[in-house]
Write a protein that holds these residues in place. Structure first.
Motif, PDB file in Angstrom:
ATOM      1  N   ALA A  86      38.848  36.721  42.254  1.00 44.86           N
ATOM      2  CA  ALA A  86      38.559  36.922  43.677  1.00 44.86           C
ATOM      3  C   ALA A  86      38.054  38.339  43.918  1.00 44.86           C
ATOM      4  CB  ALA A  86      39.801  36.640  44.517  1.00 44.86           C
ATOM      5  N   GLY A  87      38.601  39.301  43.195  1.00 40.59           N
ATOM      6  CA  GLY A  87      38.121  40.674  43.312  1.00 40.59           C
ATOM      7  C   GLY A  87      36.733  40.845  42.748  1.00 40.59           C
ATOM      8  N   ALA A  88      36.455  40.189  41.621  1.00 36.81           N
ATOM      9  CA  ALA A  88      35.116  40.268  41.025  1.00 36.81           C
ATOM     10  C   ALA A  88      34.077  39.625  41.931  1.00 36.81           C
ATOM     11  CB  ALA A  88      35.121  39.602  39.656  1.00 36.81           C
ATOM     12  N   VAL A  89      34.402  38.465  42.477  1.00 29.99           N
ATOM     13  CA  VAL A  89      33.500  37.771  43.402  1.00 29.99           C
ATOM     14  C   VAL A  89      33.180  38.669  44.599  1.00 29.99           C
ATOM     15  CG1 VAL A  89      33.446  35.900  45.108  1.00 29.99           C
ATOM     16  CG2 VAL A  89      34.085  35.412  42.739  1.00 29.99           C
ATOM     17  N   ALA A  90      34.204  39.340  45.121  1.00 23.87           N
ATOM     18  CA  ALA A  90      34.016  40.217  46.271  1.00 23.87           C
ATOM     19  C   ALA A  90      33.103  41.394  45.926  1.00 23.87           C
ATOM     20  CB  ALA A  90      35.365  40.726  46.768  1.00 23.87           C
ATOM     21  N   GLY A  91      33.355  42.047  44.792  1.00 22.68           N
ATOM     22  CA  GLY A  91      32.548  43.194  44.403  1.00 22.68           C
ATOM     23  C   GLY A  91      31.098  42.845  44.134  1.00 22.68           C
ATOM     24  N   GLU A  92      30.884  41.648  43.627  1.00 19.60           N
ATOM     25  CA  GLU A  92      29.521  41.206  43.310  1.00 19.60           C
ATOM     26  C   GLU A  92      28.781  40.648  44.521  1.00 19.60           C
ATOM     27  OE1 GLU A  92      31.288  39.716  39.022  1.00 19.60           O
ATOM     28  OE2 GLU A  92      30.599  38.250  40.497  1.00 19.60           O
ATOM     29  N   GLY A  93      29.537  40.238  45.541  1.00 18.65           N
ATOM     30  CA  GLY A  93      28.916  39.505  46.635  1.00 18.65           C
ATOM     31  C   GLY A  93      28.420  38.145  46.181  1.00 18.65           C
ATOM     32  N   ALA A  94      29.121  37.538  45.236  1.00 22.70           N
ATOM     33  CA  ALA A  94      28.697  36.250  44.676  1.00 22.70           C
ATOM     34  C   ALA A  94      28.763  35.155  45.735  1.00 22.70           C
ATOM     35  CB  ALA A  94      29.570  35.884  43.482  1.00 22.70           C
ATOM     36  N   ASP A  95      27.811  34.224  45.673  1.00 24.49           N
ATOM     37  CA  ASP A  95      27.812  33.104  46.614  1.00 24.49           C
ATOM     38  C   ASP A  95      28.069  31.765  45.920  1.00 24.49           C
ATOM     39  OD1 ASP A  95      25.436  32.492  45.308  1.00 24.49           O
ATOM     40  OD2 ASP A  95      24.162  32.725  47.078  1.00 24.49           O
ATOM     41  N   ALA A  96      28.394  31.810  44.635  1.00 26.70           N
ATOM     42  CA  ALA A  96      28.673  30.593  43.874  1.00 26.70           C
ATOM     43  C   ALA A  96      29.556  30.961  42.698  1.00 26.70           C
ATOM     44  CB  ALA A  96      27.378  29.944  43.397  1.00 26.70           C
ATOM     45  N   ILE A  97      30.235  29.947  42.147  1.00 24.60           N
ATOM     46  CA  ILE A  97      31.132  30.234  41.031  1.00 24.60           C
ATOM     47  C   ILE A  97      31.149  29.078  40.044  1.00 24.60           C
ATOM     48  CG2 ILE A  97      33.226  29.313  42.152  1.00 24.60           C
ATOM     49  CD1 ILE A  97      34.615  31.923  40.931  1.00 24.60           C
ATOM     50  N   ILE A  98      31.184  29.434  38.769  1.00 23.05           N
ATOM     51  CA  ILE A  98      31.428  28.497  37.675  1.00 23.05           C
ATOM     52  C   ILE A  98      32.832  28.801  37.167  1.00 23.05           C
ATOM     53  CG2 ILE A  98      30.780  27.829  35.332  1.00 23.05           C
ATOM     54  CD1 ILE A  98      27.868  28.702  36.150  1.00 23.05           C
ATOM     55  N   TRP A  99      33.710  27.805  37.195  1.00 24.12           N
ATOM     56  CA  TRP A  99      35.133  28.019  36.881  1.00 24.12           C
ATOM     57  C   TRP A  99      35.498  27.127  35.703  1.00 24.12           C
ATOM     58  CZ3 TRP A  99      38.184  31.410  39.791  1.00 24.12           C
ATOM     59  CH2 TRP A  99      39.551  31.398  39.532  1.00 24.12           C
TER      60      TRP A  99
ATOM     61  N   LEU B 103      40.631  28.418  50.778  1.00 24.58           N
ATOM     62  CA  LEU B 103      41.542  27.342  51.153  1.00 24.58           C
ATOM     63  C   LEU B 103      42.970  27.827  51.399  1.00 24.58           C
ATOM     64  CD1 LEU B 103      40.361  24.634  48.581  1.00 24.58           C
ATOM     65  CD2 LEU B 103      39.518  25.052  50.907  1.00 24.58           C
ATOM     66  N   CYS B 104      43.271  29.052  50.982  1.00 24.61           N
ATOM     67  CA  CYS B 104      44.615  29.587  51.184  1.00 24.61           C
ATOM     68  C   CYS B 104      44.589  31.114  51.069  1.00 24.61           C
ATOM     69  CB  CYS B 104      45.617  29.000  50.187  1.00 24.61           C
ATOM     70  SG  CYS B 104      45.299  29.378  48.458  1.00 24.61           S
ATOM     71  N   TRP B 105      45.702  31.728  51.456  1.00 22.08           N
ATOM     72  CA  TRP B 105      45.842  33.189  51.421  1.00 22.08           C
ATOM     73  C   TRP B 105      44.653  33.886  52.112  1.00 22.08           C
ATOM     74  CZ3 TRP B 105      50.608  34.214  50.474  1.00 22.08           C
ATOM     75  CH2 TRP B 105      51.337  33.463  49.542  1.00 22.08           C
ATOM     76  N   ARG B 106      44.200  33.313  53.214  1.00 19.76           N
ATOM     77  CA  ARG B 106      42.981  33.818  53.861  1.00 19.76           C
ATOM     78  C   ARG B 106      43.091  35.264  54.344  1.00 19.76           C
ATOM     79  NH1 ARG B 106      43.601  28.532  55.726  1.00 19.76           N
ATOM     80  NH2 ARG B 106      42.042  27.057  54.947  1.00 19.76           N
ATOM     81  N   PRO B 107      44.162  35.658  55.035  1.00 18.04           N
ATOM     82  CA  PRO B 107      44.221  37.055  55.487  1.00 18.04           C
ATOM     83  C   PRO B 107      44.212  38.059  54.337  1.00 18.04           C
ATOM     84  CG  PRO B 107      45.794  35.707  56.704  1.00 18.04           C
ATOM     85  CD  PRO B 107      45.295  34.868  55.558  1.00 18.04           C
ATOM     86  N   MET B 108      44.934  37.765  53.257  1.00 13.16           N
ATOM     87  CA  MET B 108      44.998  38.697  52.132  1.00 13.16           C
ATOM     88  C   MET B 108      43.668  38.726  51.388  1.00 13.16           C
ATOM     89  SD  MET B 108      48.915  38.204  50.807  1.00 13.16           S
ATOM     90  CE  MET B 108      49.004  39.836  50.074  1.00 13.16           C
ATOM     91  N   ALA B 109      43.032  37.565  51.245  1.00 13.61           N
ATOM     92  CA  ALA B 109      41.720  37.535  50.591  1.00 13.61           C
ATOM     93  C   ALA B 109      40.693  38.276  51.430  1.00 13.61           C
ATOM     94  CB  ALA B 109      41.283  36.092  50.356  1.00 13.61           C
ATOM     95  N   ALA B 110      40.755  38.112  52.746  1.00 12.23           N
ATOM     96  CA  ALA B 110      39.796  38.774  53.627  1.00 12.23           C
ATOM     97  C   ALA B 110      39.914  40.290  53.551  1.00 12.23           C
ATOM     98  CB  ALA B 110      40.002  38.306  55.070  1.00 12.23           C
ATOM     99  N   ALA B 111      41.078  40.789  53.136  1.00 10.97           N
ATOM    100  CA  ALA B 111      41.278  42.236  53.021  1.00 10.97           C
ATOM    101  C   ALA B 111      40.682  42.816  51.742  1.00 10.97           C
ATOM    102  CB  ALA B 111      42.775  42.557  53.093  1.00 10.97           C
ATOM    103  N   ILE B 112      40.269  41.961  50.797  1.00 10.82           N
ATOM    104  CA  ILE B 112      39.605  42.445  49.583  1.00 10.82           C
ATOM    105  C   ILE B 112      38.214  42.941  49.983  1.00 10.82           C
ATOM    106  CG2 ILE B 112      38.788  41.861  47.273  1.00 10.82           C
ATOM    107  CD1 ILE B 112      40.754  39.483  47.319  1.00 10.82           C
ATOM    108  N   PRO B 113      37.861  44.174  49.682  1.00 12.94           N
ATOM    109  CA  PRO B 113      36.565  44.703  50.123  1.00 12.94           C
ATOM    110  C   PRO B 113      35.405  43.831  49.660  1.00 12.94           C
ATOM    111  CG  PRO B 113      37.943  46.475  49.283  1.00 12.94           C
ATOM    112  CD  PRO B 113      38.656  45.191  48.965  1.00 12.94           C
ATOM    113  N   GLY B 114      34.627  43.341  50.615  1.00 12.03           N
ATOM    114  CA  GLY B 114      33.441  42.548  50.308  1.00 12.03           C
ATOM    115  C   GLY B 114      33.686  41.072  50.143  1.00 12.03           C
ATOM    116  N   PHE B 115      34.933  40.616  50.292  1.00 10.43           N
ATOM    117  CA  PHE B 115      35.216  39.208  50.002  1.00 10.43           C
ATOM    118  C   PHE B 115      34.663  38.277  51.073  1.00 10.43           C
ATOM    119  CE2 PHE B 115      37.736  35.320  50.289  1.00 10.43           C
ATOM    120  CZ  PHE B 115      37.640  34.864  48.985  1.00 10.43           C
TER     121      PHE B 115
END
Length: 278
Positions: free
Chosen positions: A93-106, A135-147
């Motif tokens: 989630a931190g990597a996605v935020a830093g990259e500004g990624a709009d898609a993910i392969i998991w 889908l969950c932990w929205r407030p905490m995820a939203a606090a990650i810079p760029g998420f």
């Protein structure tokens, strides 16, 4: 290519415990040398200890994401490709935020799609992809810079085979693209059609067939061989623009012969060559 390897050595809120030992073990196993010999310029950034050791797992997990987001952003701003070595999957989630990624392969033997409402064990890392998808932990995820949460229609879930009943039910309602490797062609085509422009690739090493490679204590039959995962990951990276990679969940205690680090080196070298050649 100029590469920054970012070490996030945490497992369930514990620094250098369990799978948190994996990042250092991959470095000690020759990962930097493998990339350097292939012609890449490699820097290593270790986030070290984050926060107070007395903090709870959830607070620490998201604090790690916050720091990783910043390190990824610094790497990109310096024209470097970010590779995060993490103990836990939530770190993506931190990597996605830093990259500004709009898609993910998991790629993972687990779905990581539980939520606090559905999780039987309360395992935060079992909610990692659910967090990335908003889908969950929205407030905490939203606090990650760029998420920004990724739309489930731009998520490819690779070789997930150990799913809780609630995850199976959830996947019936979400447009997540499921696939196995080999055979990822149609899934990648759907990801392109969904408009993916900057893709984060998350590679949980327990996605492998444990008879071929066991990376941690989680063992579920099936899954790809290292060669099959490498071929599939490269095929996806050739088809869509991968802007960063996370490698997670390596516990060296389950790799007595040290088989995993050289295989990760081969995987990342082939992936980087593919990304460079697009």
């Amino acid at each position: 290519m100029k590469i920054t390897i970012i070490l996030a050595s945490y497992d369930s809120g514990h620094y250098h415990g369990g799978m948190g030992q994996g990042p250092d073990a991959l470095i000690a196993g020759g990962l930097v040398d493998a990339l350097t010999i292939a012609g890449h310029e490699v820097a290593v950034a270790d986030i070290g200890r984050v926060g107070d050791d007395q903090e709870r797992e959830i607070a620490t997990g998201f604090a790690v994401c916050n720091v990783v987001s910043g390190e990824v952003r610094i790497a990109i701003d310096r024209g470097r490709f970010p590779i995060v070595l993490a103990g836990n999957c939530l770190t993506s989630a931190g990597a996605v935020a830093g990259e500004g990624a709009d898609a993910i392969i998991w790629a993972d033997q687990h779905g990581d799609l539980n939520t606090p409402e559905t999780s039987v064990y309360g395992f935060l890392d079992g909610m990692a992809l659910a967090t990335v998808l908003g889908l969950c932990w929205r407030p905490m995820a939203a606090a990650i810079p760029g998420f920004k949460p990724i739309d489930p229609s731009r998520c490819v879930l690779v070789n997930a085979r150990d799913l809780d009943p609630a995850e199976e039910e959830l996947l019936k309602t979400l447009p997540v693209i499921r696939t196995e490797c080999p055979g990822i062609g149609p899934a990648t085509a759907k990801l392109k059609a969904a408009g993916a422009k900057s893709v984060h690739m998350h590679l949980d090493l327990d996605v492998h067939d444990p008879k071929e490679l066991q990376a941690n204590r989680y063992v579920t039959s099936g899954g790809p061989s290292p060669e099959q995962l490498r071929d599939a990951a490269c095929a996806m990276a050739l088809a869509v623009p991968v802007v960063g990679i996370t490698v997670s969940a390596y516990d060296p205690a389950f790799d007595a012969q040290g088989d995993v680090p050289p295989l990760v080196g081969e995987l990342l070298n082939d992936l980087i060559a593919t990304i460079e050649g697009r």
